[in-house]
Design a protein around this motif. Structure first.
Motif, short mmCIF file in Angstrom:
data_model
loop_
_atom_site.label_atom_id
_atom_site.label_comp_id
_atom_site.label_asym_id
_atom_site.label_seq_id
_atom_site.Cartn_x
_atom_site.Cartn_y
_atom_site.Cartn_z
N VAL A 37 31.06 56.68 38.80
CA VAL A 37 31.86 57.29 37.75
C VAL A 37 31.00 57.43 36.50
O VAL A 37 30.09 56.64 36.28
CB VAL A 37 33.15 56.47 37.49
N SER A 38 31.29 58.47 35.72
CA SER A 38 30.57 58.71 34.46
C SER A 38 31.58 58.77 33.32
O SER A 38 31.94 59.86 32.86
CB SER A 38 29.79 60.03 34.54
N PRO A 39 32.03 57.63 32.83
CA PRO A 39 33.11 57.62 31.83
C PRO A 39 32.69 58.06 30.43
O PRO A 39 33.50 58.60 29.69
CB PRO A 39 33.59 56.17 31.83
N ILE A 40 31.43 57.82 30.06
CA ILE A 40 30.99 58.13 28.69
C ILE A 40 29.60 58.76 28.74
O ILE A 40 28.69 58.26 29.41
CB ILE A 40 30.97 56.86 27.82
N LEU A 41 29.44 59.87 28.03
CA LEU A 41 28.15 60.55 27.86
C LEU A 41 27.46 60.88 29.18
O LEU A 41 26.24 60.87 29.27
CB LEU A 41 27.22 59.69 26.99
N ASN A 42 28.24 61.15 30.21
CA ASN A 42 27.71 61.48 31.54
C ASN A 42 26.75 60.43 32.10
O ASN A 42 25.88 60.74 32.91
CB ASN A 42 27.03 62.86 31.53
N ILE A 43 26.90 59.19 31.65
CA ILE A 43 26.09 58.10 32.18
C ILE A 43 26.78 57.58 33.44
O ILE A 43 27.90 57.06 33.38
CB ILE A 43 25.94 56.96 31.14
N GLN A 44 26.12 57.74 34.57
CA GLN A 44 26.71 57.34 35.84
C GLN A 44 26.59 55.83 36.03
O GLN A 44 25.56 55.24 35.74
CB GLN A 44 26.03 58.06 37.00
N MET A 45 27.69 55.24 36.50
CA MET A 45 27.68 53.80 36.78
C MET A 45 28.48 53.53 38.04
O MET A 45 29.26 54.36 38.49
CB MET A 45 28.23 53.01 35.60
N THR A 46 28.25 52.37 38.58
CA THR A 46 28.99 51.92 39.75
C THR A 46 30.22 51.15 39.29
O THR A 46 30.15 50.36 38.35
CB THR A 46 28.11 51.00 40.63
N TRP A 47 31.33 51.42 39.93
CA TRP A 47 32.57 50.69 39.65
C TRP A 47 33.06 50.16 40.99
O TRP A 47 33.22 50.91 41.95
CB TRP A 47 33.60 51.62 39.03
N VAL A 48 33.27 48.86 41.07
CA VAL A 48 33.76 48.23 42.29
C VAL A 48 35.10 47.58 41.97
O VAL A 48 35.22 46.82 41.01
CB VAL A 48 32.78 47.16 42.81
N THR A 49 36.13 47.94 42.76
CA THR A 49 37.43 47.31 42.60
C THR A 49 37.83 46.61 43.89
O THR A 49 37.38 46.98 44.98
CB THR A 49 38.53 48.32 42.21
N GLU A 50 38.66 45.60 43.71
CA GLU A 50 39.25 44.90 44.85
C GLU A 50 40.76 45.08 44.78
O GLU A 50 41.35 44.92 43.71
CB GLU A 50 38.91 43.42 44.82
N ILE A 51 41.36 45.42 45.90
CA ILE A 51 42.81 45.44 45.99
C ILE A 51 43.22 43.98 46.21
O ILE A 51 42.90 43.40 47.24
CB ILE A 51 43.30 46.34 47.16
N THR A 52 43.87 43.40 45.21
CA THR A 52 44.16 41.97 45.27
C THR A 52 45.56 41.64 45.76
O THR A 52 45.78 40.54 46.26
CB THR A 52 43.95 41.31 43.89
N HIS A 53 46.49 42.55 45.60
CA HIS A 53 47.87 42.33 46.04
C HIS A 53 48.44 43.64 46.57
O HIS A 53 48.23 44.68 45.96
CB HIS A 53 48.76 41.87 44.88
N VAL A 54 49.17 43.54 47.66
CA VAL A 54 49.86 44.70 48.21
C VAL A 54 51.21 44.24 48.74
O VAL A 54 51.28 43.30 49.53
CB VAL A 54 49.08 45.36 49.38
N GLU A 55 52.28 44.88 48.28
CA GLU A 55 53.59 44.71 48.89
C GLU A 55 54.07 46.11 49.23
O GLU A 55 54.37 46.91 48.32
CB GLU A 55 54.58 43.99 47.98
N HIS A 56 54.09 46.41 50.51
CA HIS A 56 54.36 47.75 51.02
C HIS A 56 55.55 48.41 50.33
O HIS A 56 56.64 47.86 50.27
CB HIS A 56 54.60 47.69 52.54
N GLU A 57 55.29 49.61 49.80
CA GLU A 57 56.27 50.47 49.12
C GLU A 57 56.88 49.83 47.88
O GLU A 57 57.88 50.32 47.36
CB GLU A 57 57.36 50.95 50.09
N LYS A 58 56.23 48.77 47.36
CA LYS A 58 56.70 48.16 46.11
C LYS A 58 55.62 48.18 45.04
O LYS A 58 55.84 48.66 43.95
CB LYS A 58 57.19 46.74 46.34
N TYR A 59 54.44 47.64 45.37
CA TYR A 59 53.36 47.63 44.38
C TYR A 59 52.03 47.29 45.04
O TYR A 59 51.98 46.73 46.14
CB TYR A 59 53.63 46.65 43.24
#
Length: 151
Positions: A58-80
Protein backbone atom coordinates in the motif's frame (compact mmCIF):
# COMPACT_ATOMS: atom_id res chain seq x y z
CA UNK A 1 -5.32 6.21 20.77
CA UNK A 2 -7.72 7.55 18.14
CA UNK A 3 -11.19 6.31 17.22
CA UNK A 4 -12.99 6.30 13.85
CA UNK A 5 -16.46 4.91 13.20
CA UNK A 6 -18.65 4.57 10.12
CA UNK A 7 -22.07 2.94 9.64
CA UNK A 8 -23.93 2.14 6.43
CA UNK A 9 -27.17 0.27 5.85
CA UNK A 10 -27.44 -1.83 2.70
CA UNK A 11 -30.66 -3.23 1.20
CA UNK A 12 -29.25 -6.74 0.89
CA UNK A 13 -29.38 -10.02 2.78
CA UNK A 14 -26.99 -10.56 5.67
CA UNK A 15 -25.43 -13.57 3.97
CA UNK A 16 -24.63 -11.54 0.84
CA UNK A 17 -23.02 -8.73 2.88
CA UNK A 18 -20.99 -11.20 4.92
CA UNK A 19 -19.82 -13.10 1.83
CA UNK A 20 -18.60 -9.90 0.19
CA UNK A 21 -16.90 -8.19 3.14
CA UNK A 22 -15.36 -11.26 4.76
CA UNK A 23 -13.56 -12.11 1.51
CA UNK A 24 -10.17 -10.31 1.61
CA UNK A 25 -10.01 -10.37 -2.20
CA UNK A 26 -12.79 -7.76 -2.26
CA UNK A 27 -10.72 -5.22 -0.31
CA UNK A 28 -9.06 -3.94 -3.47
CA UNK A 29 -12.51 -3.27 -5.00
CA UNK A 30 -13.44 -0.87 -2.19
CA UNK A 31 -10.05 0.85 -1.77
CA UNK A 32 -9.17 3.99 -3.76
CA UNK A 33 -6.75 3.28 -6.65
CA UNK A 34 -4.43 6.08 -5.48
CA UNK A 35 -3.42 3.94 -2.47
CA UNK A 36 -1.82 1.36 -4.76
CA UNK A 37 -3.42 -1.37 -2.65
CA UNK A 38 -2.44 -4.89 -3.64
CA UNK A 39 -2.81 -8.17 -1.77
CA UNK A 40 0.45 -10.10 -1.99
CA UNK A 41 -0.56 -13.06 0.17
CA UNK A 42 -1.44 -16.30 -1.53
CA UNK A 43 -5.02 -16.46 -0.26
CA UNK A 44 -6.48 -19.92 -0.15
CA UNK A 45 -10.05 -20.79 -0.94
CA UNK A 46 -12.46 -21.00 1.96
CA UNK A 47 -13.87 -18.78 4.66
CA UNK A 48 -11.99 -16.21 6.70
CA UNK A 49 -10.76 -17.57 10.02
CA UNK A 50 -9.17 -16.37 13.25
CA UNK A 51 -5.41 -16.39 12.82
CA UNK A 52 -5.52 -15.67 9.08
CA UNK A 53 -2.58 -13.48 8.03
CA UNK A 54 -3.00 -11.17 5.04
CA UNK A 55 -0.09 -9.28 3.48
CA UNK A 56 -0.55 -6.18 1.30
CA UNK A 57 1.41 -3.49 -0.48
CA UNK A 58 0.00 0.00 0.00
CA UNK A 59 1.11 3.58 -0.66
CA UNK A 60 -0.78 5.70 1.88
CA UNK A 61 1.37 8.86 1.75
CA UNK A 62 3.47 10.45 -1.02
CA UNK A 63 3.31 7.26 -3.12
CA UNK A 64 5.76 5.59 -0.73
CA UNK A 65 5.06 1.88 -0.98
CA UNK A 66 5.06 -0.15 2.22
CA UNK A 67 4.09 -3.57 3.40
CA UNK A 68 1.03 -3.90 5.60
CA UNK A 69 0.37 -7.20 7.38
CA UNK A 70 -2.90 -7.82 9.21
CA UNK A 71 -4.16 -10.73 11.24
CA UNK A 72 -7.81 -11.67 11.45
CA UNK A 73 -8.04 -12.10 15.22
CA UNK A 74 -11.75 -12.75 15.76
CA UNK A 75 -14.52 -14.07 13.54
CA UNK A 76 -18.13 -14.75 14.42
CA UNK A 77 -19.92 -15.82 11.25
CA UNK A 78 -22.35 -13.17 9.94
CA UNK A 79 -21.86 -11.05 13.07
CA UNK A 80 -18.36 -9.55 13.09
CA UNK A 81 -14.68 -9.93 12.37
CA UNK A 82 -11.62 -8.05 13.56
CA UNK A 83 -8.38 -7.31 11.75
CA UNK A 84 -5.29 -6.08 13.58
CA UNK A 85 -2.13 -4.71 12.04
CA UNK A 86 1.01 -6.75 12.67
CA UNK A 87 3.33 -4.75 10.35
CA UNK A 88 2.55 -1.38 8.83
CA UNK A 89 2.22 2.38 9.17
CA UNK A 90 0.41 2.47 12.53
CA UNK A 91 1.66 1.71 16.02
CA UNK A 92 -1.75 0.12 16.66
CA UNK A 93 -4.55 -0.69 14.21
CA UNK A 94 -7.63 -2.55 15.48
CA UNK A 95 -10.53 -2.65 12.99
CA UNK A 96 -13.88 -4.18 13.91
CA UNK A 97 -16.41 -5.00 11.16
CA UNK A 98 -19.94 -5.53 12.56
CA UNK A 99 -22.98 -6.82 10.66
CA UNK A 100 -26.54 -6.59 11.96
CA UNK A 101 -29.73 -7.67 10.22
CA UNK A 102 -32.21 -4.78 10.27
CA UNK A 103 -35.54 -4.06 8.58
CA UNK A 104 -34.83 -3.73 4.89
CA UNK A 105 -31.26 -5.00 4.94
CA UNK A 106 -28.02 -5.05 6.86
CA UNK A 107 -26.43 -2.41 9.06
CA UNK A 108 -22.65 -2.52 8.81
CA UNK A 109 -20.49 -0.70 11.31
CA UNK A 110 -16.74 -0.22 11.10
CA UNK A 111 -14.98 0.72 14.33
CA UNK A 112 -11.29 1.54 14.12
CA UNK A 113 -8.97 2.24 17.03
CA UNK A 114 -5.51 3.34 16.00
CA UNK A 115 -2.34 4.87 17.34
CA UNK A 116 0.27 6.63 15.27
CA UNK A 117 4.04 6.32 15.62
CA UNK A 118 6.32 9.26 16.46
CA UNK A 119 4.61 10.28 19.71
CA UNK A 120 3.82 14.00 19.78
CA UNK A 121 4.46 14.39 16.04
CA UNK A 122 1.98 11.59 15.32
CA UNK A 123 -0.64 13.39 17.41
CA UNK A 124 -0.02 16.58 15.43
CA UNK A 125 -0.44 15.00 11.99
CA UNK A 126 -3.50 12.90 12.90
CA UNK A 127 -6.10 15.67 12.35
CA UNK A 128 -4.20 17.17 9.41
CA UNK A 129 -3.34 14.06 7.38
CA UNK A 130 -4.46 10.75 8.88
CA UNK A 131 -8.08 11.54 9.83
CA UNK A 132 -8.83 13.22 6.47
CA UNK A 133 -7.26 10.23 4.65
CA UNK A 134 -9.43 7.78 6.63
CA UNK A 135 -12.51 9.89 5.85
CA UNK A 136 -11.57 9.85 2.16
CA UNK A 137 -11.03 6.08 2.13
CA UNK A 138 -14.31 5.33 3.88
CA UNK A 139 -16.22 7.85 1.72
CA UNK A 140 -14.87 6.07 -1.36
CA UNK A 141 -15.79 2.73 0.14
CA UNK A 142 -19.35 3.93 0.83
CA UNK A 143 -19.67 5.18 -2.76
CA UNK A 144 -18.44 1.90 -4.27
CA UNK A 145 -20.56 -0.23 -1.94
CA UNK A 146 -23.61 1.85 -2.85
CA UNK A 147 -22.93 1.25 -6.55
CA UNK A 148 -22.23 -2.48 -6.13
CA UNK A 149 -25.33 -3.14 -4.03
CA UNK A 150 -27.66 -0.58 -5.66
CA UNK A 151 -28.25 1.75 -2.72
Amino acid sequence: MFHFERTITLPIELEKAWDFFSNPKNLSKITPDELGFKIISDLHKGPMYSGMIIKYKVSPILNIQMTWVTEITHVEHEKYFVDEQRVGPYSVWHHQHHFEKVDGGVKMTDIVHYKLPLGFLGKLVEPLIVRPKLEQIFNYRTQVISEVFGV
